[in-house]
Design a protein around this motif. Structure first.
Motif, PDB file in Angstrom:
ATOM      1  N   PRO A 257       0.814  -1.231   0.000  1.00  0.00           N
ATOM      2  CA  PRO A 257       0.000   0.000   0.000  1.00  0.00           C
ATOM      3  C   PRO A 257       0.841   1.272   0.000  1.00  0.00           C
ATOM      4  O   PRO A 257       0.578   2.205  -0.774  1.00  0.00           O
ATOM      5  N   THR A 260       2.621   1.724  -3.355  1.00  0.00           N
ATOM      6  CA  THR A 260       1.698   2.137  -4.417  1.00  0.00           C
ATOM      7  C   THR A 260       1.439   3.635  -4.362  1.00  0.00           C
ATOM      8  O   THR A 260       1.448   4.320  -5.400  1.00  0.00           O
ATOM      9  N   ARG A 261       1.209   4.169  -3.166  1.00  0.00           N
ATOM     10  CA  ARG A 261       0.975   5.604  -3.034  1.00  0.00           C
ATOM     11  C   ARG A 261       2.197   6.409  -3.472  1.00  0.00           C
ATOM     12  O   ARG A 261       2.083   7.428  -4.152  1.00  0.00           O
ATOM     13  N   GLU A 262       3.374   5.934  -3.104  1.00  0.00           N
ATOM     14  CA  GLU A 262       4.593   6.673  -3.419  1.00  0.00           C
ATOM     15  C   GLU A 262       4.885   6.674  -4.920  1.00  0.00           C
ATOM     16  O   GLU A 262       5.479   7.617  -5.454  1.00  0.00           O
ATOM     17  N   GLU A 264       2.718   6.514  -7.546  1.00  0.00           N
ATOM     18  CA  GLU A 264       1.564   6.740  -8.408  1.00  0.00           C
ATOM     19  C   GLU A 264       1.861   7.637  -9.618  1.00  0.00           C
ATOM     20  O   GLU A 264       1.079   7.674 -10.569  1.00  0.00           O
ATOM     21  N   LYS A 316       6.422  11.480  -1.455  1.00  0.00           N
ATOM     22  CA  LYS A 316       7.016  11.457  -2.796  1.00  0.00           C
ATOM     23  C   LYS A 316       8.288  12.300  -2.900  1.00  0.00           C
ATOM     24  O   LYS A 316       8.729  12.626  -3.995  1.00  0.00           O
TER      25      LYS A 316
END
Length: 629
Positions: A257, A260-262, A264, A316
């Motif tokens: 999870p 995935t966020r990092e 995108e 990010k």
């Protein structure tokens, strides 16, 4: 004599010679670039102009209990009619038999003398018509493979394995010619224990699930010729999350999870890179986030970039790492340094390309700040390295190729390209770089080739431009030429003012809260290395540095604390060293601690045995020598 003239003369001379050094041979008809003196690889025993591997087909079983991989490697061979043998690189794997794959006839083979850095040559005698050989072998505790227990993973449920082949470690588990100039296609059939997933740096073929014996088998293929160090594998409790039409991420379920966020923005990065450098030619661009033991920030394995979890910051702020590994899909994977002496062609070009991708996605200010941080790092390397090691084309004969993996290759290489761009303008430089990748796609390249291309496409006989750019001075001489493009003074104007104010006891508490990671790094790294206990205490209270989550900032703070024997930071430093195996972080910290005999060395000697089990051989091979003293 010009470098281009020397290149041509070398080709003619070598075409008339017999074996010169490892990596050269008599006839240039198989791979012309390998016939030049600067393309002769001193880190391989192969003689590719006599007989060379063109395709590798692996059929392997991975045994976690024994920490062993066993099976066969079937090698397609391109040979001269007069060739009677092929020489492979080996470093630890044990061969039980070699046969002619077409006829089944056994072939004689013999190991040569062992070199501590290069391993041993494996010479296989060829029949008159032999074009394919099959090598049966076992590799135990191969240096390229790190076997992790469940306790050393994020999920704590299943064991894990990953490989790291760069620079010359794949010869510890794959029988082939392990030189970046000898590009090969490959395929693999990989059998692993049931419940584990295998992924590789190639496209997945049909997947076979077999319950017999408690195993399952995966198939992969790479139909484009790659340098052998780019063959990579990972096996573990892995799940996949798509990010876009051709991008996605593999990770342990516990990590997926956050990863995935990092990640995108990855699809946007691919699109930006294509606009700059041409079509992405590898099909998919997937990534895998490995356990903390992975020794590098990232590794640009085709179709599957390997990543350290230390880039996951939650904001990010460290995803320029992804832009860097993506850029390798052109610089390094398409056009690859023929030998490790020209490592800058991989990394310097990629570092330049990274800043262009970052600029396209996140803006010029962010790119300028990262360039400025890179120049800071380069200046540090220029002060600390021997003069000869500050050349782009470095002499690595008789040395480990890892000796050339410094910020000279990355940051001086990038500065070289920025200098060319500043002299000819982006309107000319961008098409040149794209043409370079197009014309040298899936080929080995050398410094001499790059300079010839610059002169042919950009200089075009302009004597004044040639003199201004100092091309040979950049590549073949030490230090940083006077025409380097300086960092943008405005990129960190506020931060640099805060550094100056710190000397008067003023802390940028409000500014720190809104600064980016790059700005915070600039502040910490620009502070004088000698600080009082009171000053360091004030920094820690103001910014919570002992508990900060960003790993780049952890390292910057730890480096400052070690330099000043700051006892309150020791628990955080010890936890940091035991939580990740990234070479960029752990090696300099341990070396700095060990250098301080009365304060730091006891800490280092206490922590290293605790941290060592999660470190890759690329890290322990270096540090073991330090702590053996």
């Amino acid at each position: 004599m010009t470098r281009l003239a020397l290149l041509l003369a070398s080709a003619l001379a070598l075409s008339a010679c017999q074996t010169m050094v490892p990596g050269t041979a008599s006839t240039p008809s198989i791979a012309p670039v390998l016939a030049t003196a600067d393309a002769a690889d001193p880190h391989s025993y192969a003689r590719p102009l006599e007989a060379r591997v063109t395709h590798v087909d692996l059929d392997l079983r991975f045994d976690f209990a024994a920490r062993a991989v066993s099976g066969t490697a079937t090698l397609d061979i391109d040979r001269q009619p007069t060739a009677r043998a092929i020489v492979l690189d080996s470093d630890g794997y044990q061969v039980s038999a070699v046969i002619d794959a077409a006829t089944g006839a056994p072939l004689a083979f013999a190991y040569g003398a062992k070199d501590a850095a290069l391993g041993r040559p494996l010479t296989v005698q060829l029949g008159n018509a032999t074009r394919k050989i099959r090598v049966a072998y076992t590799a135990r505790d191969a240096a390229a493979l790190q076997w992790l227990t469940p306790e050393q993973t994020a999920g704590k449920r299943q064991p894990f394995l990953f490989s790291q082949g760069q620079a010359i470690l794949n010869r510890t588990w794959i029988p082939t010619q392990d030189s970046p100039g000898i590009r090969q296609t490959w395929a693999a059939r990989i059998t692993v224990p049931m419940g584990l997933t295998a992924v590789m740096s190639g496209l997945k073929s049909d997947e076979i699930i077999a319950s017999t014996g408690g195993t399952q088998t995966f198939r992969f293929h790479m139909d484009k010729p790659v340098a052998p160090y780019l063959i990579a594998i990972a096996i573990g409790d892995l799940k996949f999350q798509p990010l876009g039409a051709r991008t996605g991420v593999w990770a342990e379920p516990a990590t997926l999870p956050a990863a995935t966020r990092e990640l995108e923005d990855t699809e946007k990065m691919v699109e930006a890179a294509e606009r700059l450098f041409g079509p992405y030619r590898w099909g998919r661009y997937d990534m895998i986030v490995l356990p903390p033991s992975f020794p590098f920030g990232g590794m640009e394995n085709p179709t599957l970039t390997f990543l350290t979890p230390t880039f996951i910051a939650g904001d990010k702020s460290l995803v320029s790492l992804i832009a860097h590994e993506l850029a390798h899909s052109w610089s390094g994977n398409l056009a690859t340094n023929a030998t490790w002496a020209d490592f800058w062609l991989n990394e310097g070009t990629t570092t330049y390309a990274t800043s262009r991708i970052v600029e396209a996605i996140y803006g010029k200010r962010v790119a300028d700040q990262q360039i400025a941080l890179g120049i800071d790092s380069l200046n540090g390397e220029l002060k600390n390295l021997p003069s000869g090691d500050t050349r782009l084309a470095i002499d690595l004969r008789g040395r480990s190729p890892d000796d050339g993996m410094t910020d000279i290759a990355y940051e001086k290489g990038a500065a070289f390209l920025r200098m060319i761009e500043s002299n000819v303008g982006r309107a000319r430089f961008d098409p040149f770089l794209r043409k370079w990748f197009d014309e040298h796609a899936f080929q080995p390249v050398t410094s001499a080739q790059f300079l010839a291309a610059v002169r042919g496409d950009l200089v075009r006989g302009d004597a004044a431009l040639e003199q201004r750019m100092k091309l040979d001075r950049w590549v073949y001489e030490p230090g940083l030429p006077s025409n380097a493009v300086p960092a943008d003074r405005q990129a960190f104007a506020e931060v640099d003012a805060a550094v100056a104010a710190h000397a008067a006891g003023t802390l940028p508490t409000a500014a720190w809260a809104r600064w980016t990671t790059d700005e915070r790094l600039r502040f910490l790294n620009r502070l004088p290395r000698q600080q009082s206990r009171a000053s360091l205490d004030a920094l820690e209270r103001a910014f919570g540095l002992n508990a900060i989550g960003n790993n780049e900032l952890k390292f910057a703070w730890a480096s400052l604390a070690v330099a000043n024997r700051h006892d309150p930071a020791v628990p955080a430093i010890e936890a940091f060293l035991q939580a990740n195996g990234r070479r960029k972080f752990v090696r300099p910290l341990f070396l700095a601690l060990d250098k301080d005999q009365s304060w730091g060395r006891p800490i280092a000697r206490r922590v290293y045995p605790l941290a060592r089990p999660i470190y890759h051989p690329l890290v322990t091979g270096d540090l073991d020598k330090v702590f053996a003293r």
